[in-house]
Every structure is written in C-alpha cells, then in structure tokens.
Design an enzyme around this catalytic site. Structure first.
Site, PDB file in Angstrom:
ATOM      1  CE1 TYR A  95      -4.359  -1.071  -0.395  1.00  0.00           C
ATOM      2  CE2 TYR A  95      -3.267  -3.038   0.446  1.00  0.00           C
ATOM      3  CZ  TYR A  95      -4.340  -2.439  -0.189  1.00  0.00           C
ATOM      4  OH  TYR A  95      -5.375  -3.193  -0.650  1.00  0.00           O
ATOM      5  CD  GLU A 137      -6.932  -5.938   0.240  1.00  0.00           C
ATOM      6  OE1 GLU A 137      -5.709  -5.862   0.436  1.00  0.00           O
ATOM      7  OE2 GLU A 137      -7.544  -5.176  -0.539  1.00  0.00           O
TER       8      GLU A 137
HETATM    9  C1  HEM Z   1      -6.285   2.333  -1.900  1.00  0.00           C
HETATM   10  C2  HEM Z   1      -5.573   1.719  -2.817  1.00  0.00           C
HETATM   11  C3  HEM Z   1      -6.126   0.905  -3.941  1.00  0.00           C
HETATM   12  C4  HEM Z   1      -7.246   1.075  -4.707  1.00  0.00           C
HETATM   13  C5  HEM Z   1      -8.273   2.186  -4.618  1.00  0.00           C
HETATM   14  C6  HEM Z   1      -7.288  -0.013  -5.649  1.00  0.00           C
HETATM   15  C7  HEM Z   1      -8.272  -0.178  -6.600  1.00  0.00           C
HETATM   16  C8  HEM Z   1      -8.370  -1.265  -7.446  1.00  0.00           C
HETATM   17  C9  HEM Z   1      -9.449  -1.499  -8.372  1.00  0.00           C
HETATM   18  C10 HEM Z   1     -10.638  -0.587  -8.589  1.00  0.00           C
HETATM   19  C11 HEM Z   1      -9.205  -2.663  -9.005  1.00  0.00           C
HETATM   20  C12 HEM Z   1     -10.084  -3.342 -10.070  1.00  0.00           C
HETATM   21  C13 HEM Z   1     -11.022  -4.248  -9.328  1.00  0.00           C
HETATM   22  C14 HEM Z   1     -11.920  -5.082 -10.206  1.00  0.00           C
HETATM   23  O1  HEM Z   1     -11.625  -5.266 -11.373  1.00  0.00           O
HETATM   24  O2  HEM Z   1     -12.935  -5.569  -9.687  1.00  0.00           O
HETATM   25  C15 HEM Z   1      -7.966  -3.181  -8.487  1.00  0.00           C
HETATM   26  C16 HEM Z   1      -7.354  -4.338  -8.923  1.00  0.00           C
HETATM   27  C17 HEM Z   1      -6.052  -4.626  -8.636  1.00  0.00           C
HETATM   28  N1  HEM Z   1      -5.267  -4.032  -7.681  1.00  0.00           N
HETATM   29 FE1  HEM Z   1      -5.751  -2.497  -6.515  1.00  0.00          FE
HETATM   30  N2  HEM Z   1      -6.209  -0.829  -5.452  1.00  0.00           N
HETATM   31  C18 HEM Z   1      -5.469  -0.302  -4.429  1.00  0.00           C
HETATM   32  C19 HEM Z   1      -4.307  -0.808  -3.927  1.00  0.00           C
HETATM   33  C20 HEM Z   1      -3.581  -1.809  -4.504  1.00  0.00           C
HETATM   34  C21 HEM Z   1      -2.273  -2.250  -4.098  1.00  0.00           C
HETATM   35  C22 HEM Z   1      -1.509  -1.689  -2.905  1.00  0.00           C
HETATM   36  C23 HEM Z   1      -1.879  -3.214  -4.965  1.00  0.00           C
HETATM   37  C24 HEM Z   1      -0.557  -3.960  -4.990  1.00  0.00           C
HETATM   38  C25 HEM Z   1       0.512  -3.456  -5.492  1.00  0.00           C
HETATM   39  C26 HEM Z   1      -2.946  -3.419  -5.902  1.00  0.00           C
HETATM   40  C27 HEM Z   1      -2.946  -4.330  -6.927  1.00  0.00           C
HETATM   41  C28 HEM Z   1      -4.041  -4.620  -7.725  1.00  0.00           C
HETATM   42  C29 HEM Z   1      -4.018  -5.630  -8.764  1.00  0.00           C
HETATM   43  C30 HEM Z   1      -2.826  -6.505  -9.155  1.00  0.00           C
HETATM   44  C31 HEM Z   1      -5.290  -5.643  -9.329  1.00  0.00           C
HETATM   45  C32 HEM Z   1      -5.780  -6.513 -10.503  1.00  0.00           C
HETATM   46  C33 HEM Z   1      -5.329  -5.800 -11.748  1.00  0.00           C
HETATM   47  C34 HEM Z   1      -5.705  -6.491 -13.029  1.00  0.00           C
HETATM   48  O3  HEM Z   1      -6.362  -7.527 -13.038  1.00  0.00           O
HETATM   49  O4  HEM Z   1      -5.306  -5.916 -14.053  1.00  0.00           O
HETATM   50  N3  HEM Z   1      -3.959  -2.545  -5.606  1.00  0.00           N
HETATM   51  N4  HEM Z   1      -7.472  -2.316  -7.533  1.00  0.00           N
END
Ligand code: HEM
Ligand SMILES: Cc1cc2nc3c(=O)[nH]c(=O)nc-3n(C[C@H](O)[C@H](O)[C@H](O)COP(=O)(O)OP(=O)(O)OC[C@H]3O[C@@H](n4cnc5c(N)ncnc54)[C@H](O)[C@@H]3O)c2cc1C
Length: 411
Positions: A95, A137
């Site tokens: 994060y 989580e």
């Molecule tokens: C407050 C912080 C964060 C927000 C608002 C956020 C938001 C999101 C959203 C909206 C999605 C798409 C969800 C879906 O398709 O249903 C997502 C997917 C994902 N997030 Fe986050 N996220 C955050 C933090 C993180 C962190 C810290 C990581 C790790 C480095 C991360 C890694 C990922 C990955 C790998 C995906 C899937 C991407 C894909 O399939 O292309 N996220 N996140």
C-alpha cells in the site's frame, strides 16, 4: 479519522480529477512500473495495455473523493476490490508503494493545484482508504486460512484431469499436492492462479471461476483459449499456456477462492444468464443447486457463437432431469450440420434454441421478473444489453448481480 479540512480539500480536487480523467491513472501506472518493476509480476500487463485497469482504478479514486464523507456508499466496491486483491495475494506492505506513486502523480500532473496542504489532505485520505482495504483483506485471508481445507498465500496443486468441453474451452481439475482437504467456496467465486510460462518476462496471475460444485477435495476451472484480437497482438498468455503446455501431473500455484459475486440463497426463483465462457460460474451454481436437490424454479439462458462452442451443453441437458430447470440457448450462427443436429434434438423436445441476440421480451410471461434473482456473466457489452432488457421489463437493479471477467466496469 479525517478532519473536516482534509475532507474539504480532497473534495476541492474533484473537478481536477474529472478533467484529467484516466490520464491520471495511466501516468500513475507508468510511473509505478518504472520505479517498482517488480510489481509487473503482480499486475496483468494486458489490462494495462487495454486501459481496463487504469480506468477501473480511476473510477475507484474518483468515487472515493466524491464519497469521502459517506464511505458507506463505497462498501460494495470495497468488497469487490478486496476480494480481487486477495486472489492476487496483495499485502499491507504494497500500500505505501501505491500511495507514494499516487501522490507523486498528482503533484507532477497538477503542481499548481496540488499545494502542500492539498497533498497532506490526500496523504491522510489515502491512508484511511488503504487502512480499510488492509483490514478487510486481512479478515478475508484469515477467514480462508482458518476454515477446514483453507490456506494462506500460494498452495501447490497438481492437474489431475484435463478435458475439452467445447472448441475453445478446456477444463482443468486440480488436487492439492499435500493431499489435504480444500476449503469450500460459494458457487460463482473464482481462484487466483499463478503461472510462469517459459521465456516469458513476468510471472502471470489470472482469476478463473470455479466451474463445479464444491467437494472438499478438488477444484475445477474451465478456460477459454483467447486468440489475438488484432493480427498484431499476441494471443492470450495464460489461457494458451494452460491449453498448450499444462497437462495432467503438472503443478501450479493457486490462491484460495475469492469473489463477491456468488449465489445467495433466497426463497425465490433464480435466473442464470451467460454468454460464451461466462458459463463457468453458472455451471457451478447449477451443479451446486442440483447437489442440494433444490426444488426451486431455475432458468438458465445462455448465448454462444455456435454448437461447437457450446460448453457443458450435454451436462445442462442432463441437469434438466435433476432440477426444475428451464434452459434456453441463443446461437449467433450455425452451419448446416449444426442446424440439423439441433433440429433432431429439438424434435425430442429437450432443447429451446434460438438464433441471434438474446431477446427476453417473448418469454417475459415465463420469467420471475417480479421476485427472482438474476445472475449475469459474459462480455460487458452483452451484460449491458441484457441488463437494459431486464430493467425495462421491471426487474429491480438490486436483484441483478454480475461478474466481469476482467477489470470491473459498471453496466
Ligand atoms: C487504496 C488503494 C487501492 C485502490 C483504490 C485499488 C483499486 C483497485 C481497483 C478498482 C481494481 C479493479 C477491481 C476489479 O476489477 O474488480 C484493483 C485491482 C487490482 N489491484 Fe488495486 N487498489 C489499491 C491498492 C492496490 C495495491 C496496494 C496493490 C498492490 C501493489 C494493488 C494491486 C491490484 C491488482 C494486481 C489488481 C488486478 C489488476 C488487473 O487484473 O489488471 N492494488 N485495484
Ligand atoms: C473474476 C474473473 C473470473 C474469470 N473467470 C474465467 C473463466 O472461468 N474462464 C476463462 O476462460 N476466463 C476467465 N477469466 C478471464 C481470465 O482471468 C483471463 O483474463 C483470460 O484467460 C485471458 O488471459 P490470457 O493471459 O490468456 O490473456 P491476456 O494475455 O491477458 O490477453 C487477453 C486478450 O488481450 C489480447 N491482447 C494481448 N496483447 C494485447 C495488446 N497489446 N493490445 C490489445 N490486446 C492485447 C490477447 O490477444 C487476448 O485476446 C476471469 C477473469 C476474472 C476477472
């Protein structure tokens, strides 16, 4: 807790966010992958190229800024994202990296508007949001780990069966290498799968819906071979790797079941609607209902290209004798032979087939429009088209549930 001043300052940046659009999150991802290339092992780089993931992140950030004083409005989105994150084993230490690049992006793209006090407000706001995700989580990780057959992080599974379901879809059945039980899941949920194709630059993680009922011992997924969409593109990395190179006896890393799209028992009829490989969560729901000897009315409406691409067709026909199941299929195009096959089945009375796009209007009198639960899975354009029909036929939005096989998008 955020102060009133922080809330006001974050809200003051909404017009800035909206005018910059997904340019912000595209810049953010480029920046993050340049400085932290190790994260390319976690993210799906195709979703970056297609713009799907930057768009999903942008809409989450914009929704957060708009609802920062009424976070309850975000609970559905938080739940969905937290499930997706757990399927990828996202950890608390990730994060601060994301937070650092998000703030640097805003500072670099809008140096005048992003004053020291606005930056401080956004830093505090990001901290609150990160805390919400980290807590949820952790709850999901622990809940999975503490149940019979549960585990934390990656667990090794061996392919014990590989079976072609249709022209493009192949099922894989996995059993844990440790021979211990596996945790049950809700029909509709998915697994996170990690693979390392040879000569490929990054490890790749993908989600695949479980396509059978839970049995405590094994998991089944069913994977469509993704061709290239344009002549210059590469074919789908993981799906082709699974089809061509993963065989019985091979071992893969799998993360525990996740997903907020799943069957919820209510004492009402249920309507499952899918297109293409969107059959997978529906098949799991059908198998689960049959195993519970459910006597509720179930409607299964499916759209696919042709008979050759119709996965689980025979199995669904068989389930009509175990469930109170009404089954309709729409084919986009059939060749002469397929038409003949279908005619011969049609004469036996077991097949309700249609040509062209799914049209629910002629069957509206049969569908439980006023009380049923509707589960949708398929390409986004298909689900939008069907949801529009359902809304026009009077189905409430709250009874329509859907899964996107990629970065989430609102219908
Ligand atoms: C407050 C912080 C964060 C927000 C608002 C956020 C938001 C999101 C959203 C909206 C999605 C798409 C969800 C879906 O398709 O249903 C997502 C997917 C994902 N997030 Fe986050 N996220 C955050 C933090 C993180 C962190 C810290 C990581 C790790 C480095 C991360 C890694 C990922 C990955 C790998 C995906 C899937 C991407 C894909 O399939 O292309 N996220 N996140
Ligand atoms: C919750 C969830 C459940 C899912 N369940 C299932 C399931 O049950 N069964 C299933 O088969 N899939 C499922 N998926 C989809 C799955 O996770 C993968 O996205 C899918 O298998 C494609 O992955 P891939 O690595 O083969 O393709 P990728 O390499 O990710 O490529 C995807 C597509 O993009 C194209 N592409 C590649 N490079 C480019 C480029 N430069 N520009 C534009 N396009 C490009 C490819 O040709 C391909 O068509 C699910 C996804 C989610 C999120």
């Amino acid at each position: 807790m955020l102060s009133a001043k922080h809330i006001e300052l974050v809200k003051s940046t909404i017009p800035l966010l909206e005018s910059a659009g997904t340019g912000i999150t595209e810049y953010f991802y480029q920046r993050m992958f340049k400085h932290n290339p190790e994260l390319k092992h976690i993210f799906n780089m195709t979703n970056q190229r297609s713009g799907g993931q930057p768009a999903a992140l942008f809409s989450a950030i914009a929704a957060y800024a708009k609802n920062i004083d009424k976070l309850a409005a975000l609970s559905g989105a938080v739940e969905r994202i937290a499930h997706k994150h757990t399927s990828l084993n996202i950890q608390p230490e990730h994060y601060p990296i994301v937070g650092h690049h998000l703030l640097a992006t805003l500072r670099e793209l809008a140096p005048e508007a992003f004053t020291a006090e606005v930056e401080e407000a956004w830093a505090a706001a990001y901290g609150v949001l990160a805390g919400i995700f980290i807590n949820r989580e952790e709850e999901l990780y622990q809940k999975n780990a503490n149940r019979v057959g549960g585990w934390l992080g990656a667990r090794q599974f061996k392919v014990i069966e590989k079976r072609q379901e249709s022209a493009l879809v192949t099922s894989f059945v996995f059993a844990p290498v440790d021979d211990e039980p596996v945790v049950d899941y809700q029909a509709g949920q998915y697994l996170g799968i990690k693979v390392e194709p040879a000569h490929h630059e990054y490890r790749e993680m993908r989600q695949y819906s479980l396509s059978d009922k839970p049995n405590g011992k094994t998991y089944r997924i069913s994977v469509k071979r993704e061709d290239s969409r344009n002549p210059d593109d590469e074919p789908g990395t993981v799906s082709n790797y699974l089809h061509d190179q993963v065989n019985v006896g091979d071992v893969l890393d799998i993360f525990p079941p996740a997903g907020d799209f799943h069957y919820v028992e209510r004492n009402e009829p249920v309507v499952l609607i899918s297109a293409g490989v969107g059959v997978t969560p529906m098949q799991s729901m059908l198998e689960m209902l049959a195993s519970k000897k459910s006597d509720k009315p179930v409607f299964y409406l499916h759209a696919c290209e042709n008979l050759a691409q119709h996965s689980f067709n025979e199995r669904v026909q068989a389930l009509t004798s175990e469930l109170k199941l009404t089954h309709h299929t729409w084919y986009r195009e059939l060749d002469g032979n397929e038409q003949e096959v279908l005619n011969s089945q049609g004469h036996s009375g077991s097949v309700n087939s249609h040509m062209g796009f799914m049209n629910l209007v002629p069957m509206k009198a049969d569908l439980p429009l006023d009380k049923g639960d509707f589960y949708l899975c398929g390409p986004v354009a298909f689900m939008r088209f069907v949801k529009q029909q359902l809304i026009e036929l009077g189905v409430e939005d709250t009874r329509i549930h859907y899964e996107v096989f990629g970065p989430h998008s609102d219908l």
